[in-house]
Write a protein that holds these residues in place. Sequence first.
Motif, mmCIF file in Angstrom:
data_model
loop_
_atom_site.group_PDB
_atom_site.id
_atom_site.type_symbol
_atom_site.label_atom_id
_atom_site.label_comp_id
_atom_site.label_asym_id
_atom_site.label_seq_id
_atom_site.Cartn_x
_atom_site.Cartn_y
_atom_site.Cartn_z
ATOM 1 N N PRO A 75 72.692 66.709 46.375
ATOM 2 C CA PRO A 75 73.359 66.414 45.420
ATOM 3 C C PRO A 75 73.603 67.437 44.364
ATOM 4 O O PRO A 75 72.494 68.134 44.265
ATOM 5 C CB PRO A 75 72.858 65.096 44.762
ATOM 6 C CG PRO A 75 71.501 65.005 45.134
ATOM 7 C CD PRO A 75 71.551 65.832 46.584
ATOM 8 N N HIS A 76 74.686 67.435 43.608
ATOM 9 C CA HIS A 76 74.676 68.487 42.348
ATOM 10 C C HIS A 76 74.158 67.730 41.111
ATOM 11 O O HIS A 76 74.385 66.635 41.019
ATOM 12 C CB HIS A 76 76.015 69.331 42.370
ATOM 13 C CG HIS A 76 76.567 70.041 43.364
ATOM 14 N ND1 HIS A 76 77.525 70.962 43.204
ATOM 15 C CD2 HIS A 76 75.973 70.101 44.713
ATOM 16 C CE1 HIS A 76 77.527 71.663 44.534
ATOM 17 N NE2 HIS A 76 76.704 71.112 45.242
ATOM 18 N N PHE A 77 74.032 68.636 40.012
ATOM 19 C CA PHE A 77 73.797 67.828 38.873
ATOM 20 C C PHE A 77 74.357 68.871 37.934
ATOM 21 O O PHE A 77 74.129 70.088 37.523
ATOM 22 C CB PHE A 77 72.368 67.857 38.322
ATOM 23 C CG PHE A 77 71.784 66.621 39.259
ATOM 24 C CD1 PHE A 77 71.508 65.548 38.922
ATOM 25 C CD2 PHE A 77 71.168 66.970 40.505
ATOM 26 C CE1 PHE A 77 70.967 64.528 39.732
ATOM 27 C CE2 PHE A 77 70.664 66.041 41.360
ATOM 28 C CZ PHE A 77 70.402 64.905 40.882
ATOM 29 N N SER A 78 75.386 68.455 37.094
ATOM 30 C CA SER A 78 76.024 69.143 36.022
ATOM 31 C C SER A 78 75.447 68.964 34.809
ATOM 32 O O SER A 78 75.660 67.941 34.050
ATOM 33 C CB SER A 78 77.554 68.860 36.157
ATOM 34 O OG SER A 78 78.314 69.444 35.095
ATOM 35 N N ALA A 79 74.589 69.744 34.257
ATOM 36 C CA ALA A 79 74.004 69.557 32.981
ATOM 37 C C ALA A 79 74.626 68.897 31.729
ATOM 38 O O ALA A 79 74.315 67.677 31.155
ATOM 39 C CB ALA A 79 73.217 70.747 32.708
ATOM 40 N N ARG A 80 75.577 69.382 31.370
ATOM 41 C CA ARG A 80 76.519 69.090 30.129
ATOM 42 C C ARG A 80 77.049 67.809 30.456
ATOM 43 O O ARG A 80 77.671 67.159 29.338
ATOM 44 C CB ARG A 80 77.251 70.166 29.713
ATOM 45 C CG ARG A 80 76.692 71.657 29.375
ATOM 46 C CD ARG A 80 77.818 72.567 29.254
ATOM 47 N NE ARG A 80 77.202 73.962 28.871
ATOM 48 C CZ ARG A 80 77.582 75.163 29.134
ATOM 49 N NH1 ARG A 80 78.886 75.212 29.679
ATOM 50 N NH2 ARG A 80 76.793 76.146 29.239
ATOM 51 N N ARG A 81 77.157 67.438 31.668
ATOM 52 C CA ARG A 81 77.877 65.881 31.640
ATOM 53 C C ARG A 81 77.087 64.830 31.863
ATOM 54 O O ARG A 81 77.089 63.552 32.275
ATOM 55 C CB ARG A 81 78.705 66.021 33.205
ATOM 56 C CG ARG A 81 79.851 66.822 33.081
ATOM 57 C CD ARG A 81 80.759 66.591 34.139
ATOM 58 N NE ARG A 81 81.944 67.698 34.230
ATOM 59 C CZ ARG A 81 82.935 67.627 33.478
ATOM 60 N NH1 ARG A 81 83.334 66.429 32.785
ATOM 61 N NH2 ARG A 81 84.004 68.425 33.475
ATOM 62 N N ILE A 82 75.570 65.110 31.837
ATOM 63 C CA ILE A 82 74.559 64.151 31.740
ATOM 64 C C ILE A 82 74.222 63.629 30.534
ATOM 65 O O ILE A 82 73.848 64.327 29.505
ATOM 66 C CB ILE A 82 73.303 64.662 32.657
ATOM 67 C CG1 ILE A 82 73.792 65.076 33.809
ATOM 68 C CG2 ILE A 82 72.103 63.512 32.635
ATOM 69 C CD1 ILE A 82 72.486 65.767 34.820
ATOM 70 N N ALA A 83 74.158 62.114 30.267
ATOM 71 C CA ALA A 83 74.116 61.580 28.964
ATOM 72 C C ALA A 83 72.739 61.604 28.415
ATOM 73 O O ALA A 83 72.727 61.584 27.354
ATOM 74 C CB ALA A 83 74.932 60.302 28.970
ATOM 75 N N SER A 84 71.877 61.561 29.396
ATOM 76 C CA SER A 84 70.605 61.386 28.926
ATOM 77 C C SER A 84 69.367 61.519 29.928
ATOM 78 O O SER A 84 69.657 61.717 31.268
ATOM 79 C CB SER A 84 70.191 59.826 28.774
ATOM 80 O OG SER A 84 70.365 58.857 29.428
ATOM 81 N N LEU A 85 68.229 61.840 29.613
ATOM 82 C CA LEU A 85 67.191 62.086 30.340
ATOM 83 C C LEU A 85 66.715 60.955 31.267
ATOM 84 O O LEU A 85 66.621 61.177 32.382
ATOM 85 C CB LEU A 85 65.888 62.522 29.712
ATOM 86 C CG LEU A 85 64.675 62.545 30.380
ATOM 87 C CD1 LEU A 85 64.763 63.848 31.426
ATOM 88 C CD2 LEU A 85 63.361 62.806 29.539
#
Length: 289
Positions: A75-85
């Motif tokens: 899976p990919h993770f798009s940092a600026r699209r993630i709302a919270s830790l």
Amino acid sequence: MGVAVERKPFPLPASDITDAYSLEVSAKDIAALSAAAPRILPASTISVPYLPREDNDARLAAVLAIRRLGFEPMPHFSARRIASLAEFESFVRRAAAEAGVERCFVIAGDPSTPMGPFSDSASLIDTGVFERSGIKLIGVGGHPEGHPVMNKAEQWDVLERKCHSIGQRGMAPLIVTQFAFDAEIVLAWLKALRERGIDHPVRVGVPGPANIAVLARYAALCGVSACASMWSKYGVSIGKLFGTAGPDLFVDRLASGLTEAHGKVSLHFFPFGGIAQSVKWIEQYRSRA
């Protein structure tokens, strides 16, 4: 005293480059992946991009399906699209526990303003969430044909720092490049990468066979250069921009130019024309060896 003999690097067999290919498949395309699964090499890595129109439930369902098909989900993770830790950690832990995910890919993402606390991919790595969840490999982006907002010096600096951080945390770095159209540029970039002492495996992004207009649109969206001279090097005449193009010439030139000095290199396919078409092209290309 004997005379030292210079050992020149020799080209790698063309078949080697497709021996461990990977595919990029969005959550909405899992049905197409399932249909093509019997024709895909077992245990192949299947990347799931972090698309804004898909939520975490859809992404988790996708990685579960990929695992059930006998492939390795990434899976990919798009940092600026993630709302919270908390959101980030919850998904990584669930993906690892429920789908056996051991590899992930991180990008900064398109939004100019982060939706949460993460401004870039390095900030995701620095949380420690990946290693605490049992992730063993982290993929980071490479940009042989340039980056839309960073110059070359900045690109090398960021790449080196991310790879170092991943290694320091006990995980293995993997470099996956944006798709490209000019094999000579990719080969030169690989040479520069190795000369800088970055010896991690590289997956070179390749557009699967697709309508040329579709390729041009994706190139523009991703900031990839696709000028007339580059189309020509890819094997497309500027007067024939309405048909379908495959990566034959690009992969041939890349494979023939690779040597041991370029390190471990494989292909990562972006199936813009569909998964079935990309898998068929791979089968045909491999049969030529």
